[in-house]
Design an enzyme around this catalytic site. Structure first.
Site, PDB file in Angstrom:
ATOM      1  N   ARG A 148       0.144  15.556   5.914  1.00 50.49           N
ATOM      2  CA  ARG A 148      -0.391  14.288   5.434  1.00 50.49           C
ATOM      3  C   ARG A 148      -1.911  14.334   5.548  1.00 50.49           C
ATOM      4  NH1 ARG A 148       0.185   8.412   8.470  1.00 50.49           N
ATOM      5  NH2 ARG A 148      -1.787   9.072   9.401  1.00 50.49           N
ATOM      6  N   TYR A 160      -7.855   3.664   7.997  1.00 50.28           N
ATOM      7  CA  TYR A 160      -6.573   4.018   8.614  1.00 50.28           C
ATOM      8  C   TYR A 160      -6.339   5.535   8.663  1.00 50.28           C
ATOM      9  CZ  TYR A 160      -1.863   5.313   9.197  1.00 50.28           C
ATOM     10  OH  TYR A 160      -0.771   5.961   9.666  1.00 50.28           O
ATOM     11  N   ASP A 210      -0.732   8.400   3.185  1.00 50.65           N
ATOM     12  CA  ASP A 210      -0.272   7.075   3.621  1.00 50.65           C
ATOM     13  C   ASP A 210      -1.263   6.010   3.158  1.00 50.65           C
ATOM     14  OD1 ASP A 210       0.838   4.910   4.895  1.00 50.65           O
ATOM     15  OD2 ASP A 210       0.927   5.844   6.882  1.00 50.65           O
ATOM     16  N   HIS A 212      -0.734   2.803   3.651  1.00 46.63           N
ATOM     17  CA  HIS A 212      -0.665   1.824   4.733  1.00 46.63           C
ATOM     18  C   HIS A 212      -0.760   0.371   4.263  1.00 46.63           C
ATOM     19  CE1 HIS A 212      -0.767   1.101   9.144  1.00 46.63           C
ATOM     20  NE2 HIS A 212      -0.149   2.270   9.115  1.00 46.63           N
ATOM     21  N   GLU A 236       2.836   6.811   0.642  1.00 41.54           N
ATOM     22  CA  GLU A 236       3.583   6.007   1.606  1.00 41.54           C
ATOM     23  C   GLU A 236       3.089   4.568   1.603  1.00 41.54           C
ATOM     24  OE1 GLU A 236       3.768   8.018   5.338  1.00 41.54           O
ATOM     25  OE2 GLU A 236       3.726   6.162   6.487  1.00 41.54           O
ATOM     26  N   GLU A 262       8.674   2.115   7.383  1.00 38.10           N
ATOM     27  CA  GLU A 262       8.392   2.211   8.820  1.00 38.10           C
ATOM     28  C   GLU A 262       8.345   0.855   9.513  1.00 38.10           C
ATOM     29  OE1 GLU A 262       4.569   4.363   8.545  1.00 38.10           O
ATOM     30  OE2 GLU A 262       3.717   2.694   9.642  1.00 38.10           O
ATOM     31  N   ARG A 283      11.905   5.312   5.009  1.00 40.05           N
ATOM     32  CA  ARG A 283      11.235   5.755   6.246  1.00 40.05           C
ATOM     33  C   ARG A 283      11.598   4.942   7.473  1.00 40.05           C
ATOM     34  NH1 ARG A 283       6.475   5.859   7.249  1.00 40.05           N
ATOM     35  NH2 ARG A 283       6.551   7.836   8.325  1.00 40.05           N
ATOM     36  N   HIS A 312       9.957   7.648  10.062  1.00 42.11           N
ATOM     37  CA  HIS A 312       8.716   7.403  10.792  1.00 42.11           C
ATOM     38  C   HIS A 312       8.785   8.150  12.130  1.00 42.11           C
ATOM     39  CE1 HIS A 312       6.030   4.057  12.744  1.00 42.11           C
ATOM     40  NE2 HIS A 312       5.283   5.045  12.297  1.00 42.11           N
ATOM     41  N   TRP A 402      -2.447  -4.654   7.151  1.00 45.41           N
ATOM     42  CA  TRP A 402      -2.755  -3.450   7.917  1.00 45.41           C
ATOM     43  C   TRP A 402      -1.701  -2.401   7.764  1.00 45.41           C
ATOM     44  CZ3 TRP A 402      -1.676  -0.093  12.007  1.00 45.41           C
ATOM     45  CH2 TRP A 402      -2.756   0.765  12.285  1.00 45.41           C
TER      46      TRP A 402
HETATM   47  O1  EZ4 Z   1       0.471   2.905  11.878  1.00 47.83           O
HETATM   48  O2  EZ4 Z   1       3.114   3.923  14.045  1.00 47.83           O
HETATM   49  O3  EZ4 Z   1       3.045   6.755   9.148  1.00 47.83           O
HETATM   50  N1  EZ4 Z   1       2.660   6.421  10.194  1.00 47.83           N
HETATM   51  C1  EZ4 Z   1       1.990   5.273  10.458  1.00 47.83           C
HETATM   52  C2  EZ4 Z   1       1.705   4.978  11.911  1.00 47.83           C
HETATM   53  C3  EZ4 Z   1       1.705   3.479  12.210  1.00 47.83           C
HETATM   54  C4  EZ4 Z   1       1.970   3.240  13.668  1.00 47.83           C
HETATM   55  C5  EZ4 Z   1       2.134   1.743  13.956  1.00 47.83           C
HETATM   56  O4  EZ4 Z   1       2.613   1.522  15.227  1.00 47.83           O
HETATM   57  O5  EZ4 Z   1       1.687   4.555   9.539  1.00 47.83           O
HETATM   58  O6  EZ4 Z   1       0.506   5.575  12.316  1.00 47.83           O
HETATM   59 CO    CO Z   2       2.762   4.989   7.739  1.00 47.74          CO
END
Ligand code: EZ4
Ligand code: CO
Length: 402
Positions: A148, A160, A210, A212, A236, A262, A283, A312, A402
């Site tokens: 990743r 992130y 990701d 996020h 993701e 996740e 996930r 996850h 987030w």
């Molecule tokens: O932000 O597990 O794909 N992994 C992620 C992680 C999450 C954390 C949150 O607790 O997005 O890093």
């Molecule tokens: Co993630």
């Protein structure tokens, strides 16, 4: 009949916070379940301590399915991450016990081995593109077949997924840190570094990214289209999955595969994503989606629609979850990939055994149960201290996902 005699909620912080449930039977067999919910640890600990533990004493530890139904349907209040994490802990501990009683590793109880190893993806990141590319090179040298890639967006300090020296750990402060976000800057920057990664290293490994939850559906459509030439294994969490319908719009615009799950904790949260084939990888994890019993159910539904697993596996999921996940990954027909971030060094002092990584593939041992033990003496050395995930604010100061 053997009964559940003792149930303990164990809290420790070897580099990061973990909550673990330990169930002991009248025959002296113990089982472990992870109960860690990042930044909300004590809510689950209290839910277990006050509302679950008293209900378990004297029950038959062999009745895993019945226990799951009892804790899900029986309590009236359903779903949600706190409840589902508590159910997961009990469920996982009972599978561990069942394996020990049977003298078999959990993957054998789930139908046996479907693959020789479980492909893991590691996290490469950097404060700039060069640093990330070096980190990708390091992962490929370590033998990872899937990586990743995340880079700090120029001018956006808290992007992130980027580590600040050492391992990446998002829950890093006693009160939530506030981090800036600009969708425009991200959309202008990220496709370029994913292309640069392919240019440098080619297509002979899987590249993941990701998002996020940061984009709207139409922005995600544009992002997916922009990175098609980089042939991602997945993008993701392109948009929050509170609306499963939103993914129809993304699907209209791009063939970039999508992974979601996740933060989702039940089969209902992913039902339409799966049955309408709006995602390619689900996930959800053992610890947040109701344990081995419920995650297996989610993966079985997914298999009908050619959706594969991609559990996850961040460092806030304990080695007990990682081991349980790899047992499940080893057995299911529709495994995709398993996230593997590794842990702070001290974690191995508390949790012994568990999944091991060789040449990019995870495996569990043939020890009965999950193959993880908990060291109480070591755990006592690492005291819990509150740690929160950051929050994201747009450049105008308003809160972003987030
Ligand atoms: O932000 O597990 O794909 N992994 C992620 C992680 C999450 C954390 C949150 O607790 O997005 O890093
Ligand atoms: Co993630």
């Amino acid at each position: 009949m053997s009964t559940i005699e003792r149930v303990e909620v164990l809290i420790t912080s070897p580099g990061r916070n973990f909550v673990t449930l330990r169930v002991t039977t009248s025959d002296g067999v113990t089982g472990l379940g992870d109960a860690t919910l990042n930044g909300r640890e004590l809510a689950v600990a209290s839910y277990l301590e006050n509302h679950v533990v008293p209900l378990l004493i004297g029950r038959d530890p062999a009745r895993i399915e019945d226990m799951w139904q009892y804790l899900f349907r029986g309590v009236y209040w359903r779903r949600g991450p706190v409840t589902m994490t508590a159910i997961s802990a009990v469920d996982t501990a009972l599978w561990d016990i069942k394996g020990k009683v049977a003298g078999l590793p959990v993957y054998q109880l789930l139908g046996g081995r479907s693959r020789e190893g479980v492909m893991a993806y590691g996290h490469a990141s950097g404060s700039d593109v060069e640093e990330m590319l070096d980190d990708v090179a390091r992962h490929l040298e370590l033998g990872y077949k899937a990586v990743r890639a995340q880079v700090a967006v120029p001018g956006i300090a808290g992007t992130y997924g980027v580590k600040k020296g050492g391992a990446y750990e998002p829950a890093n402060s006693a009160l939530p840190e506030e981090q800036a976000w600009s969708t425009e800057a991200y959309l202008g920057f990220a496709p370029g570094y994913l292309a640069a990664t392919r240019e440098r290293f080619g297509f002979d490994f899987h590249l993941l990214h990701d998002v996020h939850h940061r984009l709207t559906p139409i922005e995600a459509g544009r992002f997916g289209k922009d990175v098609e030439e980089s042939r991602l294994f997945w993008m993701e969490d392109p948009t929050p999955a509170d609306s499963q319908d939103a993914f129809r719009l993304i699907r209209k615009h791009t063939t970039t595969p999508i992974a979601v799950g996740e933060v989702l904790s039940s089969i209902y949260d992913v039902q339409h994503l799966i049955t309408e084939q709006l995602i390619d990888y689900v996930r959800c994890t053992v610890v947040h989606a109701g344990g081995i019993t419920h995650l297996r159910r989610i993966f079985d539904l997914a298999a009908l629609y050619q959706v594969r697993s991609g559990s996850h596996g961040a460092s806030d999921l304990s080695p007990v979850t990682q081991a349980a996940a790899v047992h499940l990954d080893t057995a299911i027909p529709n495994f995709g990939v398993q996230e593997y971030m590794g842990y702070p060094e001290q974690v191995a002092e508390v949790f012994h055994g568990g999944a091991t990584l060789t040449d990019g593939f995870l495996n569990v041992s043939d020890e009965p149960g999950l193959g993880v033990t908990y060291d109480d003496e070591a755990a006592a050395r690492f005291e819990y201290s509150p740690k929160y995930l950051p929050v994201a604010r747009r450049l105008d100061g308003s809160i972003h996902d987030w």
